[in-house]
Design a protein around this motif. Structure first.
Motif, PDB file in Angstrom:
ATOM      1  N   LEU A   3       2.537  -2.205   2.362  1.00  0.00           N
ATOM      2  CA  LEU A   3       1.330  -2.051   3.162  1.00  0.00           C
ATOM      3  C   LEU A   3       0.925  -0.587   3.285  1.00  0.00           C
ATOM      4  O   LEU A   3      -0.266  -0.246   3.199  1.00  0.00           O
ATOM      5  CB  LEU A   3       1.560  -2.671   4.549  1.00  0.00           C
ATOM      6  N   THR A   4       1.902   0.295   3.469  1.00  0.00           N
ATOM      7  CA  THR A   4       1.602   1.728   3.586  1.00  0.00           C
ATOM      8  C   THR A   4       0.979   2.251   2.295  1.00  0.00           C
ATOM      9  O   THR A   4       0.079   3.097   2.325  1.00  0.00           O
ATOM     10  CB  THR A   4       2.869   2.529   3.910  1.00  0.00           C
ATOM     11  N   GLU A   5       1.430   1.719   1.178  1.00  0.00           N
ATOM     12  CA  GLU A   5       0.883   2.140  -0.112  1.00  0.00           C
ATOM     13  C   GLU A   5      -0.563   1.684  -0.250  1.00  0.00           C
ATOM     14  O   GLU A   5      -1.417   2.418  -0.777  1.00  0.00           O
ATOM     15  CB  GLU A   5       1.731   1.572  -1.253  1.00  0.00           C
ATOM     16  N   LYS A   6      -0.842   0.470   0.214  1.00  0.00           N
ATOM     17  CA  LYS A   6      -2.217  -0.026   0.155  1.00  0.00           C
ATOM     18  C   LYS A   6      -3.144   0.821   1.032  1.00  0.00           C
ATOM     19  O   LYS A   6      -4.289   1.102   0.649  1.00  0.00           O
ATOM     20  CB  LYS A   6      -2.268  -1.494   0.575  1.00  0.00           C
ATOM     21  N   LEU A   7      -2.658   1.216   2.196  1.00  0.00           N
ATOM     22  CA  LEU A   7      -3.469   2.055   3.076  1.00  0.00           C
ATOM     23  C   LEU A   7      -3.751   3.400   2.419  1.00  0.00           C
ATOM     24  O   LEU A   7      -4.875   3.917   2.489  1.00  0.00           O
ATOM     25  CB  LEU A   7      -2.772   2.247   4.423  1.00  0.00           C
ATOM     26  N   GLU A   8      -2.753   3.970   1.777  1.00  0.00           N
ATOM     27  CA  GLU A   8      -2.944   5.249   1.083  1.00  0.00           C
ATOM     28  C   GLU A   8      -3.933   5.103  -0.066  1.00  0.00           C
ATOM     29  O   GLU A   8      -4.749   5.993  -0.316  1.00  0.00           O
ATOM     30  CB  GLU A   8      -1.606   5.784   0.576  1.00  0.00           C
ATOM     31  N   LYS A   9      -3.882   3.975  -0.767  1.00  0.00           N
ATOM     32  CA  LYS A   9      -4.836   3.736  -1.850  1.00  0.00           C
ATOM     33  C   LYS A   9      -6.252   3.586  -1.300  1.00  0.00           C
ATOM     34  O   LYS A   9      -7.233   4.020  -1.926  1.00  0.00           O
ATOM     35  CB  LYS A   9      -4.434   2.485  -2.637  1.00  0.00           C
ATOM     36  N   GLU A 148     -10.718  -4.645  -3.725  1.00  0.00           N
ATOM     37  CA  GLU A 148     -10.321  -3.864  -4.898  1.00  0.00           C
ATOM     38  C   GLU A 148      -8.828  -3.523  -4.863  1.00  0.00           C
ATOM     39  O   GLU A 148      -8.150  -3.533  -5.891  1.00  0.00           O
ATOM     40  CB  GLU A 148     -11.130  -2.568  -4.976  1.00  0.00           C
ATOM     41  N   ILE A 149      -8.334  -3.248  -3.671  1.00  0.00           N
ATOM     42  CA  ILE A 149      -6.934  -2.838  -3.528  1.00  0.00           C
ATOM     43  C   ILE A 149      -6.015  -4.037  -3.331  1.00  0.00           C
ATOM     44  O   ILE A 149      -4.803  -3.942  -3.486  1.00  0.00           O
ATOM     45  CB  ILE A 149      -6.807  -1.826  -2.363  1.00  0.00           C
ATOM     46  N   GLY A 150      -6.603  -5.208  -3.004  1.00  0.00           N
ATOM     47  CA  GLY A 150      -5.794  -6.406  -2.811  1.00  0.00           C
ATOM     48  C   GLY A 150      -5.298  -6.577  -1.396  1.00  0.00           C
ATOM     49  O   GLY A 150      -4.236  -7.162  -1.156  1.00  0.00           O
ATOM     50  N   ILE A 151      -6.066  -6.089  -0.421  1.00  0.00           N
ATOM     51  CA  ILE A 151      -5.692  -6.216   0.991  1.00  0.00           C
ATOM     52  C   ILE A 151      -6.215  -7.544   1.532  1.00  0.00           C
ATOM     53  O   ILE A 151      -7.416  -7.814   1.499  1.00  0.00           O
ATOM     54  CB  ILE A 151      -6.253  -5.039   1.812  1.00  0.00           C
ATOM     55  N   THR A 152      -5.305  -8.385   2.023  1.00  0.00           N
ATOM     56  CA  THR A 152      -5.660  -9.708   2.530  1.00  0.00           C
ATOM     57  C   THR A 152      -6.097  -9.633   3.991  1.00  0.00           C
ATOM     58  O   THR A 152      -5.977  -8.600   4.640  1.00  0.00           O
ATOM     59  CB  THR A 152      -4.467 -10.660   2.425  1.00  0.00           C
ATOM     60  N   LYS A 153      -6.579 -10.759   4.504  1.00  0.00           N
ATOM     61  CA  LYS A 153      -7.009 -10.807   5.900  1.00  0.00           C
ATOM     62  C   LYS A 153      -5.844 -10.489   6.841  1.00  0.00           C
ATOM     63  O   LYS A 153      -6.011  -9.708   7.790  1.00  0.00           O
ATOM     64  CB  LYS A 153      -7.568 -12.197   6.223  1.00  0.00           C
ATOM     65  N   ALA A 154      -4.691 -11.089   6.579  1.00  0.00           N
ATOM     66  CA  ALA A 154      -3.526 -10.825   7.428  1.00  0.00           C
ATOM     67  C   ALA A 154      -3.147  -9.352   7.384  1.00  0.00           C
ATOM     68  O   ALA A 154      -2.771  -8.760   8.410  1.00  0.00           O
ATOM     69  CB  ALA A 154      -2.347 -11.696   6.985  1.00  0.00           C
ATOM     70  N   GLN A 155      -3.256  -8.746   6.224  1.00  0.00           N
ATOM     71  CA  GLN A 155      -2.927  -7.324   6.090  1.00  0.00           C
ATOM     72  C   GLN A 155      -3.963  -6.433   6.771  1.00  0.00           C
ATOM     73  O   GLN A 155      -3.621  -5.380   7.302  1.00  0.00           O
ATOM     74  CB  GLN A 155      -2.782  -6.958   4.618  1.00  0.00           C
ATOM     75  N   VAL A 156      -5.222  -6.882   6.774  1.00  0.00           N
ATOM     76  CA  VAL A 156      -6.253  -6.162   7.521  1.00  0.00           C
ATOM     77  C   VAL A 156      -5.863  -6.078   8.993  1.00  0.00           C
ATOM     78  O   VAL A 156      -5.931  -5.025   9.627  1.00  0.00           O
ATOM     79  CB  VAL A 156      -7.628  -6.843   7.372  1.00  0.00           C
ATOM     80  N   ARG A 157      -5.422  -7.207   9.542  1.00  0.00           N
ATOM     81  CA  ARG A 157      -5.032  -7.232  10.952  1.00  0.00           C
ATOM     82  C   ARG A 157      -3.786  -6.375  11.189  1.00  0.00           C
ATOM     83  O   ARG A 157      -3.693  -5.659  12.191  1.00  0.00           O
ATOM     84  CB  ARG A 157      -4.799  -8.675  11.403  1.00  0.00           C
ATOM     85  N   GLN A 158      -2.846  -6.448  10.258  1.00  0.00           N
ATOM     86  CA  GLN A 158      -1.608  -5.691  10.413  1.00  0.00           C
ATOM     87  C   GLN A 158      -1.882  -4.181  10.364  1.00  0.00           C
ATOM     88  O   GLN A 158      -1.376  -3.418  11.200  1.00  0.00           O
ATOM     89  CB  GLN A 158      -0.620  -6.077   9.310  1.00  0.00           C
TER      90      GLN A 158
END
Length: 275
Positions: A3-9, A148-158
């Protein structure tokens, strides 16, 4: 990908953009996009919310409050999808015409203000549902950083929770036009009737809900675990009276309960009957 990697991307994507105009509804998805865009770009990020009869007044207020909390510049524009019979006739691809109107309004604004990108809050899960509006946005050059980065709804909330955003649990709130069965004409009066009914129930403490409208009948959808409490503890006659004042003749309770995307089950049934 962590998740931290997705946020950085996500942050890196905005660094590359240098400037961005965010199609900002005030929902948890577009608010996360606005937050990260502002953290990276500061005043080179602008959140724009479209005001129309299909948006609850409460949602517009929330969007303004959340934008102010983030610190991002926020602009409200008017859209006119209700003037398009392709929209008001409520076909199965109604959202295509809604998003066409939105992005046909945002794109010239972005060009006028010098923003090379219009971005939205479409997440990776949205790509797997029937969302004709996504096509309309893509045709007009909009980008969807979360998808584009592959962030799901659950990950958006997280991610929102980890960033300390107080609205990370905010229920999804699609436009009020989604409360009507496909093929039933949408009018401003019908939208206002549904909006007033949902606001009434929220004031009673029920946040995650829908009031579906079909003809003169209102069908209340609540999470299944809340149905028993609703029946036992709520003054049902008061609700009926209130809904009738709003313009409904009949008031029902959906025993299946609220389920996102329920409107589209008729499409699935039609597809199955063709096979």
């Amino acid at each position: 990908m962590m998740l931290t990697e997705k946020l950085e991307k996500l942050k890196a994507l905005f660094v590359e953009m240098e400037q961005a105009l965010i199609a900002y509804s005030g929902g948890v998805d577009s608010t996360l996009v606005a937050k990260v865009a502002y953290d990276v770009l500061g005043d080179r990020a602008l959140a724009v919310t479209a005001m129309s009869p299909s948006l609850l007044s409460e949602e517009l207020e929330d969007a303004s409050l959340q934008a102010a909390t983030i610190g991002i510049r926020h602009q409200i524009i008017q859209t006119h999808e209700m003037e398009n019979p392709n929209y008001t006739s409520n076909p199965v691809n109604r959202c295509y015409f809604c998003k066409s109107e939105l992005h046909d309004t945002l794109k010239p604004l972005a060009i006028e203000l010098g923003y090379p990108y219009v971005v939205d809050g479409v997440n990776a899960d949205d790509l797997h549902d029937y969302r004709p509006g996504i096509q309309a946005a893509k045709e007009r050059g909009a980008r969807s950083p979360l998808a584009e980065i592959g962030i799901t709804k659950a990950q958006v909330r997280q991610i929102s929770q980890e960033l300390g955003l107080p609205w990370w649990e905010k229920p999804a709130q699609p436009c009020l036009s989604s409360r009507f069965p496909y093929g039933e004409e949408i009018t401003v009066a019908k939208l206002q009737r549904v909006g007033r009914a949902e606001i009434y129930l929220r004031k009673l403490g029920y946040q995650n809900l829908r009031v579906r409208s079909e003809g003169d009948t209102a069908r209340i959808e609540l999470p299944p675990q809340q149905i028993k409490e609703f029946v036992l503890k709520t003054d049902l006659q008061s609700i009926v009276s209130a809904f009738q004042e709003f313009g409904f003749l009949y008031v029902t309770l959906d025993l299946e309960g609220y389920r996102s995307g329920k409107l589209n089950q008729v499409l699935n049934r039609e597809v199955a009957s063709v096979k």
